[in-house]
Design a protein around this motif. Sequence first.
Motif, mmCIF file in Angstrom:
data_model
loop_
_atom_site.group_PDB
_atom_site.id
_atom_site.type_symbol
_atom_site.label_atom_id
_atom_site.label_comp_id
_atom_site.label_asym_id
_atom_site.label_seq_id
_atom_site.Cartn_x
_atom_site.Cartn_y
_atom_site.Cartn_z
ATOM 1 N N ASP A 87 0.812 -1.225 0.000
ATOM 2 C CA ASP A 87 0.000 0.000 0.000
ATOM 3 C C ASP A 87 0.844 1.273 0.000
ATOM 4 O O ASP A 87 0.328 2.368 0.266
ATOM 5 N N THR A 88 2.158 1.161 -0.281
ATOM 6 C CA THR A 88 3.011 2.355 -0.248
ATOM 7 C C THR A 88 2.831 3.208 -1.487
ATOM 8 O O THR A 88 3.058 4.413 -1.451
ATOM 9 N N LYS A 89 2.484 2.579 -2.556
ATOM 10 C CA LYS A 89 2.331 3.327 -3.805
ATOM 11 C C LYS A 89 0.912 3.313 -4.337
ATOM 12 O O LYS A 89 0.580 4.062 -5.236
ATOM 13 N N ILE A 90 0.067 2.434 -3.819
ATOM 14 C CA ILE A 90 -1.282 2.279 -4.364
ATOM 15 C C ILE A 90 -2.323 2.514 -3.282
ATOM 16 O O ILE A 90 -2.257 1.948 -2.187
ATOM 17 N N ARG A 91 -3.275 3.367 -3.585
ATOM 18 C CA ARG A 91 -4.456 3.529 -2.740
ATOM 19 C C ARG A 91 -5.671 3.103 -3.551
ATOM 20 O O ARG A 91 -5.866 3.593 -4.679
ATOM 21 N N CYS A 92 -6.458 2.235 -3.015
ATOM 22 C CA CYS A 92 -7.650 1.754 -3.722
ATOM 23 C C CYS A 92 -8.909 2.219 -2.984
ATOM 24 O O CYS A 92 -9.028 2.044 -1.764
ATOM 25 N N ILE A 93 -9.814 2.798 -3.729
ATOM 26 C CA ILE A 93 -11.119 3.206 -3.191
ATOM 27 C C ILE A 93 -12.162 2.337 -3.876
ATOM 28 O O ILE A 93 -12.252 2.317 -5.111
ATOM 29 N N PHE A 94 -12.959 1.626 -3.085
ATOM 30 C CA PHE A 94 -13.961 0.728 -3.645
ATOM 31 C C PHE A 94 -15.355 1.316 -3.407
ATOM 32 O O PHE A 94 -15.877 1.280 -2.290
ATOM 33 N N ASN A 95 -15.914 1.902 -4.436
ATOM 34 C CA ASN A 95 -17.254 2.497 -4.338
ATOM 35 C C ASN A 95 -18.308 1.400 -4.222
ATOM 36 O O ASN A 95 -18.183 0.333 -4.836
ATOM 37 N N LYS A 96 -19.346 1.677 -3.457
ATOM 38 C CA LYS A 96 -20.424 0.705 -3.292
ATOM 39 C C LYS A 96 -21.352 0.663 -4.501
ATOM 40 O O LYS A 96 -22.102 -0.295 -4.680
ATOM 41 N N GLU A 97 -21.305 1.714 -5.304
ATOM 42 C CA GLU A 97 -22.123 1.751 -6.514
ATOM 43 C C GLU A 97 -21.325 2.419 -7.636
ATOM 44 O O GLU A 97 -20.302 3.060 -7.372
ATOM 45 N N ASN A 98 -21.803 2.250 -8.836
ATOM 46 C CA ASN A 98 -21.117 2.820 -10.000
ATOM 47 C C ASN A 98 -21.436 4.306 -10.102
ATOM 48 O O ASN A 98 -22.559 4.694 -10.419
ATOM 49 N N THR A 99 -20.424 5.136 -9.784
ATOM 50 C CA THR A 99 -20.617 6.596 -9.877
ATOM 51 C C THR A 99 -20.225 7.129 -11.258
ATOM 52 O O THR A 99 -20.312 8.320 -11.505
ATOM 53 N N PHE A 100 -19.765 6.219 -12.115
ATOM 54 C CA PHE A 100 -19.310 6.536 -13.468
ATOM 55 C C PHE A 100 -18.010 7.340 -13.452
ATOM 56 O O PHE A 100 -17.496 7.713 -12.403
ATOM 57 N N TYR A 101 -17.477 7.567 -14.636
ATOM 58 C CA TYR A 101 -16.071 7.964 -14.737
ATOM 59 C C TYR A 101 -15.759 9.313 -14.092
ATOM 60 O O TYR A 101 -14.861 9.420 -13.255
ATOM 61 N N THR A 102 -16.438 10.368 -14.521
ATOM 62 C CA THR A 102 -15.988 11.713 -14.124
ATOM 63 C C THR A 102 -16.060 11.933 -12.619
ATOM 64 O O THR A 102 -15.159 12.534 -12.041
ATOM 65 N N LYS A 103 -17.102 11.440 -11.998
ATOM 66 C CA LYS A 103 -17.221 11.624 -10.547
ATOM 67 C C LYS A 103 -16.107 10.875 -9.823
ATOM 68 O O LYS A 103 -15.486 11.401 -8.886
ATOM 69 N N ALA A 104 -15.830 9.646 -10.298
ATOM 70 C CA ALA A 104 -14.764 8.856 -9.686
ATOM 71 C C ALA A 104 -13.397 9.484 -9.945
ATOM 72 O O ALA A 104 -12.529 9.505 -9.065
ATOM 73 N N ALA A 105 -13.197 10.012 -11.145
ATOM 74 C CA ALA A 105 -11.919 10.657 -11.476
ATOM 75 C C ALA A 105 -11.726 11.920 -10.658
ATOM 76 O O ALA A 105 -10.627 12.194 -10.143
ATOM 77 N N ASN A 106 -12.771 12.708 -10.532
ATOM 78 C CA ASN A 106 -12.686 13.932 -9.723
ATOM 79 C C ASN A 106 -12.375 13.611 -8.266
ATOM 80 O O ASN A 106 -11.573 14.294 -7.622
ATOM 81 N N TYR A 107 -13.009 12.550 -7.750
ATOM 82 C CA TYR A 107 -12.742 12.160 -6.358
ATOM 83 C C TYR A 107 -11.273 11.772 -6.186
ATOM 84 O O TYR A 107 -10.616 12.182 -5.218
ATOM 85 N N GLY A 108 -10.753 10.989 -7.130
ATOM 86 C CA GLY A 108 -9.349 10.612 -7.073
ATOM 87 C C GLY A 108 -8.440 11.821 -7.093
ATOM 88 O O GLY A 108 -7.434 11.882 -6.362
ATOM 89 N N ALA A 109 -8.795 12.819 -7.902
ATOM 90 C CA ALA A 109 -7.988 14.041 -7.983
ATOM 91 C C ALA A 109 -8.052 14.827 -6.678
ATOM 92 O O ALA A 109 -7.039 15.370 -6.205
#
Length: 990
Positions: free
Chosen positions: A387-409
């Motif tokens: 987990d030193t280089k990778i953080r994984c977020i597992f959404n409970k539902e499909n929020t689709f690309y842009t929302k997930a990308a914005n959250y990651g940013a």
Amino acid sequence: MLENKTKKRISIVIPAYNRPKYLKQAIESIISQTRLPDEIIIGDDNPQSDENFKVVSEFQKNYPFIKYIKNEKNIGSAENYKKLIQISSGDMVRPMGKDDILLSPEAIETFEKSFSLSPDIKMVCSNTVFIDRKANPIINDLFFKIYYKNFQRLFNDNILDWKDFIKEALLIPANICIAFPMFRKTEVVKVFPKFRNFEFKVNFDWFLWMSILKGGKIFLSSKKLFGFRIDDNEQLNIEKQIEGIKEKLIFLSDDFLKYLEIDLKKEERSQALENVLSEAFYLKSIIENTIQNNKKKEYIENLDKEVLTLAREIQREASYKVYINLKKTREPFSIIIVTYNNKDTIEKCILSFIKTLKDGDEIIVTDNSSKDGTQEILKKIAQRYNDTKIRCIFNKENTFYTKAANYGAKISKNRFLVFLNPDTEVLTPDWLDIFYEKLKNQEIGAVGPISDSAMYKSDIKKYINIIWEITPAWLRYFFDEIENETKFIPGFCLATKKEILEKLGYFDEDLMLGMEDFDFCLKLSEAGLKTMVIPSIFIKHIWHVSFKSERSSNEVNKISILNFAKKLSKKFGYGNVPIPEKLFSDIPLHLAPYKFFKLNRFKFLFNFSNTQKDKNFFVQRAKKLHSKPQISVIVVNHNSSDDLKELVSSIIRVDYPNIKIVVVDNSENKEEFNKVLEIGKELGDKFFAIETENNGFAAGCNVGIKFAREKLDSEYIWLLNPDTAINKDTPFELLKTLLYTDVPVSTCKIKIYGTDKVHYNGEIASEVGIEDEEDYGLFRTAFLSGANIFLRSDIFDKVGFFREDFFLYFEDNEFFERLKDNGIYPIYTPFTFIYHKVKGNYGILEKPINLYYFIRSMLHFNYEFIKKGKYEKESMFGIFDKIEKIYLTLMKLNFEKSLKAVIFGIYDFLEGKTGRNRELENLLAKSVNDFIRDMNNIELPKRGEKVPIETYHKIMKINLLISPNYDLLQKFLTALWVSKFEPRFDYLYI
């Protein structure tokens, strides 16, 4: 300053080996000159034969300046040239192959005078004609086409600097000075030493003239003074072809370029080397498929050795650049990946770059509730790297690309961001270091790589054509430091800065899946920030894996496109949005962007007419549309009453009430005309039939158009073939397209009758039909099909009527070109269609009369546009290829009349015939015996005799009519080329 005009001595040197007939022709062409050379030296390199001596000795009786030298042993062409040049006594030397000829009696005189233009001129070279064994021009040789396409433009009676000229040759690479130019003897003495003790053999002439020219200038005569013979029996053997490839690679080496003092940009050198590699790979395929002897393995090993030597050099240099970059420090990056059912690609994606990360770099993976095992793979990878280089977020539902990308940013800890698709593979190790150097520039808002699945400037084919194992290293080496400004970076890999993303409001979450990259690039442009493609970074991309995984993704994508359309409409105004090729690419008729705008509700979003539409525009046009203005359908009938009946029935069934039909009957048959009248009875005063003489399709259209305009006062004209049938909504949709785009010409999809296969889709037409793919809205069509053109009648006042001299075929192409000349780009709509009956299994191939006009009109059309300067001369090669393919197919099918039609079509083009050929049916019905009698009426020349070109055409035509022959067809087409583009040849050898 003009050079001193004191007469200089001129030497012609000819290395000879066998082929006494060719040697004789070469000497004859020299002694026929208005300015004779001071010496001709022939060096015979075959000590076992006296044939060449016999030829030379006959000439020596009358021309004592001809000298003959016989080598004691065979020394090879290159050494023979060297020897002869060294012993020559002239101030000017013109080496000449024994199988080549001087075409003009003023050749030597022209060469001599050209040197006097400037003391800086070291060499004089003339334009070249490729000739065959009989000394006839040829065009079906690959090297001729390369030469013509790339170098003909240089020969324009101009003086070029050595660097410019040599660079032209190296970029292809190909020897521009075929065989040798004429040069000053004093210059040769300076350059005979070898390059690093390497002995050039196959390309010795090329090496020599580049060396001689260094530091000076060359005069390029536009006159075609030299005939370069290509003899199929004397092609280079495999060993020499491999040696030639090796020599070209040396020409393009750093050491040789330094020797020449030539600077090639890296991308230029990439282009040149790629051309040599193409040659190598092609030769390898020839060896693998045709060589059966025990040398096959040796040939392939030798060829591979040269290619692999180059590959290792490039990999070594690229690896060094990567190594240096990876040693540098930079600010850390956050790589943001959004996953959704990507178990087949995500691991390969992450592992392709994780070892290239530096301190502080992080990977943020936001998973949109994958159900296929993606999450389990991510957990294993994260555990492997603690987990030193990778953080994984597992959404409970499909929020689709842009929302997930914005959250990651938003949760990222770094200033520099990369948004990376999970269906990618990073193949350039120092990609982040390169991105970092570019993004440090405050004027740049985003950067992206190139890929094998991308569009416009991100498409790898914009940079290289050969995709093989060293492609990443090749790009990294040759395109280092290069950046290309663009209007659009595809979102599969997009690098930017967090503050820019924050300032622009992140990705628009209404664009849930797709179009967010278009929107973001548009916002960057509006903010005054540049977007750059970096071709030294190569990332493989499997297109739209997530879209394919679930039907709902496609539905969400459609919603995103619709939301983006709304956004564009709000920004520019509905109907005023710049067309996609202007908005994102600046390439005319670039169709790729449209494939992302699959619009239905917003189909009239774009401003196709370049006219600003006010707020009342669509209201006014809707009123016009629903007033159902009169449409006049124009149909040209030629013995097609059975088809016409079905077309009329389909028109009667449509929802549009105000249609009148004008049938122009070209049948010249009273019974057929009565059938037409009978068909029209059901329509009463909405049907008009005009009986005319058959002057062709275009003439018939013009008769109908003029009648509709003058007698019916029709505002809209619809040209349809009699063998079509329309859909219920077609007239309404075509009129709507015309009105709502404000473009006065439109057309639609054409399907093959009785099938779902498409005959015409605005981009291509096919006799056999193509599968009906998903439509993507309106666009500017690439060409018009005369079977279905809908237009405003006043357009003819602006551009004129159809050209009647074509008679049949290509009148629509010519009309289309005139429309574009007047700024009118017809619009294709896929939202309606008509049917077209493509009869028979082979379409036009089994219709000899139609095929005759097709061939003749195609040649007329292309030749006319070449003469107007709209098409390049080499476009005729494509036409010849098409004719040859048609002819080969007809030979296989044994379609006798159609084979005749092709030949008559070519011949009548040569004769300048246009309009109707009233003798055609009789000509096609003639037997072989009839053609033999025609041949007997010609005074036939002896084999090898010179004949006027018109006679040559006639003999070729009759021979082909008597006995179809593909090789003879090629000669016939060559004669066509000579007639139209080589006016100095008023004869050919039979």
